[in-house]
Scaffold this motif. Structure first.
Motif, PDB file in Angstrom:
ATOM      1  N   MET A  52     -21.169   5.988  -4.846  1.00  0.00           N
ATOM      2  CA  MET A  52     -20.036   6.694  -4.441  1.00  0.00           C
ATOM      3  C   MET A  52     -19.400   7.818  -5.420  1.00  0.00           C
ATOM      4  O   MET A  52     -19.110   8.885  -4.938  1.00  0.00           O
ATOM      5  CB  MET A  52     -19.110   5.883  -3.969  1.00  0.00           C
TER       6      MET A  52
ATOM      7  N   GLY B 248     -22.951   4.096   2.808  1.00  0.00           N
ATOM      8  CA  GLY B 248     -22.710   2.846   2.967  1.00  0.00           C
ATOM      9  C   GLY B 248     -23.704   2.031   3.852  1.00  0.00           C
ATOM     10  O   GLY B 248     -24.241   1.050   3.940  1.00  0.00           O
TER      11      GLY B 248
ATOM     12  N   TYR C   9     -17.171   1.860   4.636  1.00  0.00           N
ATOM     13  CA  TYR C   9     -16.890   2.924   3.830  1.00  0.00           C
ATOM     14  C   TYR C   9     -16.258   4.019   4.530  1.00  0.00           C
ATOM     15  O   TYR C   9     -15.550   4.621   3.923  1.00  0.00           O
ATOM     16  CB  TYR C   9     -18.288   3.519   3.157  1.00  0.00           C
TER      17      TYR C   9
END
Length: 243
Positions: free
Chosen positions: A38, A187, A197
Motif C-alpha cells: 500500500m 487487497g 481496504y
C-alpha cells in the motif's frame, strides 16, 4: 441511539468496534505485506521517523497502543533496555497475537495487553511515552482515547500519534484515485478482501485533519502539540507534551 462513522457509512456506535474488529481479523495474517504494498514500503520510514522523534532513553516506560504487529514496540524495546518497559496493546486479538509472536520469535519478551484505548487498564502517570500508529482513526470516541492517553502519561511525558491525514491539494485527485481504485484491488489480490481496504481508505477521509487533531489533543490536556507532515501530508506525526 448514538451514531458514528464506519468509513463513509453511518453506524450505531455499539456496532463500530465489532465491524472494525472484523476488518482486522480479515487482514491480520497479511497485514505487513499489505502495508508494504500500500505504501510502497514508506510505512517503515514513517515509523522510523516517529521512533527517532520519540528519542526514548534507557529505562523509559513506553505504552504502544493499537500496536498491531509490533513494529514500534520492537524499536522501543531495543532503546529502553533491561531497566525500561514497553507494553504492547491492541483491541484486536488476532493482531496482538501476531505482534507478540513476532517479538517472541526475535527473542524479545514484551508484555502485551488486549484492551480498549478508551479505557486503559493502567495507573495514572505511569508512562514516559505513549504511541499510537495508524490506530487512532479506528477508535469510536477519539476524544475519550486521547484523554486516557493523557491520563497514563507522567507530567512531561509525550504522546506520539502517527496517522494518515489530509494530503496537499495538488496531490488530492491522484491520491483519491489510488485509494479508491487501486488499493481495494490490491487487497482483493493479496488477501481476497477488497471491502476491508475500501473501508481503510474511507476511514482516512473521515479522520480529523492535521489542525483538527491538534485541537483535539490540546482539548485532551496536552499543553504543546507539534505537527510533522510526512509525504506531503499523506501521513502526519502529532507530538503532544503533558504539562
Amino acid at each position: 441511539m448514538s451514531e458514528t462513522h464506519f468509513g463513509f457509512e453511518t453506524v450505531d456506535e455499539r456496532d463500530k468496534a465489532r465491524r472494525v474488529r472484523g476488518v482486522f481479523d480479515s487482514v491480520a495474517s497479511r497485514y505487513d505485506v499489505m502495508n508494504d504494498l500500500m505504501s510502497l514500503g514508506l510505512h517503515r520510514a514513517w515509523k522510523a521517523y516517529a521512533v527517532a522523534v520519540a528519542a526514548v532513553r534507557e529505562g523509559d516506560k513506553v505504552l504502544d497502543i493499537a500496536g498491531g504487529t509490533g513494529d514500534l514496540a520492537r524499536a522501543f524495546a531495543r532503546q529502553v533496555g533491561e531497566r525500561g518497559l514497553v507494553v504492547l496493546t491492541d483491541i484486536n486479538e488476532a493482531m496482538l497475537r501476531r505482534g507478540r509472536d513476532r517479538l517472541l520469535d526475535e527473542g524479545r519478551l514484551v508484555p502485551t495487553a488486549l484492551c480498549d484505548a478508551e479505557a486503559l487498564p493502567f495507573a495514572t502517570a505511569s508512562f514516559d511515552l505513549v504511541s499510537v500508529a495508524f490506530g487512532l482513526r479506528n477508535m469510536t470516541h477519539k476524544e475519550r482515547a486521547l484523554a486516557e492517553m493523557h491520563r497514563v502519561l507522567r507530567p512531561g511525558g509525550r504522546l506520539l500519534v502517527l496517522e494518515f491525514s489530509k494530503v496537499a491539494a495538488p496531490l488530492a485527485k491522484a491520491y483519491d484515485w489510488y485509494s479508491f481504485k487501486v488499493l481495494p484491488q490490491i487487497g482483493r489480490l493479496v488477501t481476497g478482501d477488497a471491502d476491508s481496504y475500501r473501508y481503510l481508505a474511507e476511514s482516512i477521509r473521515v479522520h480529523p485533519d492535521q489542525q483538527a487533531l491538534k485541537a483535539m489533543m490540546k482539548d485532551a490536556g496536552f499543553g504543546h502539540v507539534d505537527v510533522h507532515n510526512l509525504a506531503a501530508g499523506v501521513v502526519a506525526l502529532h507530538v503532544g507534551i503533558k504539562v
